[in-house]
Motif scaffolding. Structure first.
Motif, short mmCIF file in Angstrom:
data_model
loop_
_atom_site.label_atom_id
_atom_site.label_comp_id
_atom_site.label_asym_id
_atom_site.label_seq_id
_atom_site.Cartn_x
_atom_site.Cartn_y
_atom_site.Cartn_z
N LEU A 295 0.85 -1.19 0.00
CA LEU A 295 0.00 0.00 0.00
C LEU A 295 0.88 1.24 0.00
N LEU A 296 0.67 2.10 -1.00
CA LEU A 296 1.31 3.41 -1.03
C LEU A 296 0.27 4.44 -0.67
N GLN A 297 0.44 5.10 0.48
CA GLN A 297 -0.49 6.14 0.91
C GLN A 297 0.20 7.49 0.83
N ILE A 298 -0.31 8.35 -0.05
CA ILE A 298 0.18 9.71 -0.19
C ILE A 298 -0.79 10.63 0.53
N ALA A 299 -0.31 11.39 1.50
CA ALA A 299 -1.19 12.22 2.32
C ALA A 299 -0.51 13.54 2.66
N PRO A 300 -0.56 14.53 1.75
CA PRO A 300 0.02 15.84 2.05
C PRO A 300 -0.67 16.47 3.25
N PRO A 301 0.08 17.04 4.18
CA PRO A 301 -0.53 17.66 5.36
C PRO A 301 -1.30 18.92 5.01
N SER A 302 -2.29 19.24 5.84
CA SER A 302 -3.09 20.46 5.66
C SER A 302 -3.51 20.97 7.02
N ARG A 303 -3.77 22.28 7.08
CA ARG A 303 -4.30 22.90 8.30
C ARG A 303 -3.53 22.47 9.54
N GLY A 304 -2.21 22.57 9.45
CA GLY A 304 -1.35 22.09 10.52
C GLY A 304 -1.53 22.82 11.83
N ASP A 305 -2.16 24.00 11.82
CA ASP A 305 -2.37 24.76 13.05
C ASP A 305 -3.57 24.26 13.85
N VAL A 306 -4.40 23.42 13.23
CA VAL A 306 -5.60 22.93 13.91
C VAL A 306 -5.24 21.65 14.67
N PRO A 307 -5.52 21.59 15.99
CA PRO A 307 -5.10 20.45 16.81
C PRO A 307 -5.56 19.09 16.29
N SER A 308 -6.78 19.00 15.78
CA SER A 308 -7.29 17.71 15.32
C SER A 308 -6.47 17.16 14.16
N TYR A 309 -5.87 18.05 13.35
CA TYR A 309 -5.05 17.61 12.23
C TYR A 309 -3.69 17.12 12.71
N GLN A 310 -3.17 17.74 13.75
CA GLN A 310 -1.93 17.28 14.34
C GLN A 310 -2.11 15.88 14.93
N ALA A 318 1.86 6.37 13.95
CA ALA A 318 1.88 5.22 14.86
C ALA A 318 1.31 3.98 14.20
N LEU A 319 0.20 4.13 13.46
CA LEU A 319 -0.43 2.97 12.81
C LEU A 319 0.46 2.36 11.74
N SER A 320 1.02 3.21 10.90
CA SER A 320 1.87 2.67 9.83
C SER A 320 3.09 1.97 10.42
N GLY A 321 3.66 2.54 11.47
CA GLY A 321 4.79 1.90 12.12
C GLY A 321 4.42 0.56 12.74
N SER A 322 3.23 0.52 13.36
CA SER A 322 2.78 -0.72 13.99
C SER A 322 2.54 -1.82 12.97
N ILE A 335 3.38 -0.98 4.09
CA ILE A 335 2.86 0.37 3.86
C ILE A 335 4.02 1.32 3.61
N ARG A 336 3.91 2.10 2.54
CA ARG A 336 4.78 3.24 2.34
C ARG A 336 3.90 4.48 2.51
N TYR A 337 4.18 5.25 3.53
CA TYR A 337 3.34 6.39 3.92
C TYR A 337 4.12 7.67 3.66
#
Length: 472
Positions: A295-310, A318-322, A335-337
């Protein structure tokens, strides 16, 4: 042809257009703006110490843009606050993440007021005005209060929530009434339009006749008009060197394995945590396929100032590492994240190399990634789209494997079904979906909405609403 005045939160300026891919909205509006000598108005994305209403005009590739800068307080309360911490989660059915604050609501009203005051002098009596998305829901009402009788339309790019959720918003009735000052309101799917109609039926003394909602002296057409992909332009990327290189690179790195790909902005509405858990369930259910898929998951970050996004980013790390720790071998990583974006050309190659496209949002207005994946496939040997039933695209892309993103088992079964699907069935499903995205592309969307707006009659004489907005 009447001149078009397009209004949205952000405007893609000349500088941005040189370094980034044009978004779907930019593509859709460009032709109409050029043909009508129109103007695209909105926030520049820049901050100013004090709001002055000064407009910066630019012209690039025949498209005129007019932008304003906002104060820090405006950005915090209107954009980061009411738009992205109140309306966005609420409209995506996440009441648990919805933040209700008077400062947010006040900032939202103030910026809509400032938009109306600033764009007003640019609007001529015969212009068509097309307002976009949840940032500017009350802008039509603001313009009507200032005496504008133009034909004004609004398109909502995200879901509309059911009445049981919307009523958690203070002043929800005033917000809905403000939408009835538009001549045409567009939704991505019948489900979102019906949710709006349900509210009007339950909470307003309004009459409904088919697509028309009548409220006082106002008549508004509620139009289902799903946005499309610029299919021809996107498919032209097939011939680019970048597309061929990214496709070859992935196929070489995954030799002997089937590639599954997900491409999503890092957002809780996209169901990425649920997707990772479903992939883990798939590997558990099918140990014989371990080392044969990735699985290749591409997920560019957005709205980094909003706590829920952090929090989302931390959980996915954590999930990908697990999952990799549990299943990886010395020559295989499940997984490649990746936390950055790619150009349209490179994405085309990535999509084309993937046997399965995984598009599983918990709730989405449309989801153009689903259409991009379909457009990128080789018709002779296409991949399979696994699509959430809660994406607006599901109403059009019936050839996808439809799954419930809230069920890890259902998604795991969908992945397995997609990987095992015979060629003839893949070809049949792909053809049906590709025909749809060609017929109902972004230009069809724009033309359909604009034709509906042009047919609208002039509004009654200007009126003052009983509750004026305080801009201070």
């Amino acid at each position: 042809m009447p001149r078009l005045i397009a209004i949205s939160n952000r405007v893609q300026t000349e500088t941005e257009g040189e370094t980034a891919n044009r978004g779907g909205l930019a593509v859709a509006l460009a032709a109409g703006l050029r043909a009508s000598n129109g103007i695209w108005f909105g926030w520049s994305g820049e901050q100013t110490e004090e709001f002055t209403g000064q407009i910066t005009f630019r012209r690039a590739n025949g498209v005129a843009t007019a932008t304003i800068d906002l104060e820090a307080q405006d950005i915090e309360e209107y954009y980061n606050g009411f738009a992205n911490r109140t309306l966005w989660p609420l409209f995506h059915y996440r009441l648990d993440l919805t933040e209700i604050a008077r400062d947010f609501a006040g900032g939202y009203a103030r910026v809509n007021h400032r938009f109306a005051e600033t764009v007003g002098p640019l609007i001529e009596p015969d212009d068509l005005v097309w307002v976009h998305d949840y940032h500017l829901l009350p802008l039509g009402q603001q313009l009507r209060e200032r005496g504008f009788r133009n034909r004004i339309g609004f398109f909502l790019h995200i879901p509309w929530p059911p009445p049981s959720l919307l009523i958690s918003l203070p002043d929800h009735r005033e917000l809905v009434e403000s939408l009835l000052d538009y001549d045409v309101v567009g939704f991505q799917s019948e489900e979102w339009r019906q949710a709006f109609m349900d509210y009007v039926t339950a909470h307003l003394d309004a009459d409904i006749d088919g697509e028309i909602v009548s409220f006082g002296n106002r008549r508004t057409r509620m139009l289902v008009c799903p946005i499309g992909l610029d299919t021809a332009d996107f498919c032209s990327a097939a011939h680019s060197m970048a597309a061929k290189q990214s496709q070859t690179q992935l196929m070489v790195s995954a030799v002997g394995r089937d590639m599954i790909v997900g491409v999503d902005r890092l957002d809780y509405s996209k169901g990425l945590q649920e997707r990772f858990i479903a992939y883990q369930q798939f590997l558990t259910n099918h140990p014989e396929l371990c080392e044969k898929v990735s699985l290749l998951q591409i997920a560019p970050p957005s709205r980094g100032d909003v706590p829920s996004y952090q929090q989302i980013r931390a959980e996915l790390n954590a999930l990908s590492g697990s999952i990799n720790g549990e299943f990886a071998t010395i020559d295989w990583v499940p997984i490649r994240y990746v936390n950055h974006g790619y150009s349209r050309e490179k994405l085309f190659g990535i999509y084309r190399a993937a046997r399965v496209g995984l598009v599983t949002p918990l709730r989405d207005g449309m989801n153009l990634v689903a259409k991009e994946y379909v457009a990128a496939q080789d018709p002779a040997d296409p991949g399979v789209l696994v699509l959430s039933r809660f994406a607006g695209a599901a109403a059009q892309l019936e050839g996808a494997v439809i799954v419930n993103p809230h069920s890890s088992e259902d998604m795991a079964d969908g992945i397995a079904r997609a990987l095992a699907m015979p060629l003839a069935e893949r070809q049949e499903r792909h053809k049906a979906m590709f025909d749809c995205i060609v017929k109902q592309d972004v230009h069809w969307w724009s033309k359909t909405f604009m034709e509906a707006l042009e047919k609208a009659g002039p509004k009654p004489a200007a009126r003052l609403l009983p509750k004026a907005v305080n801009a201070d």
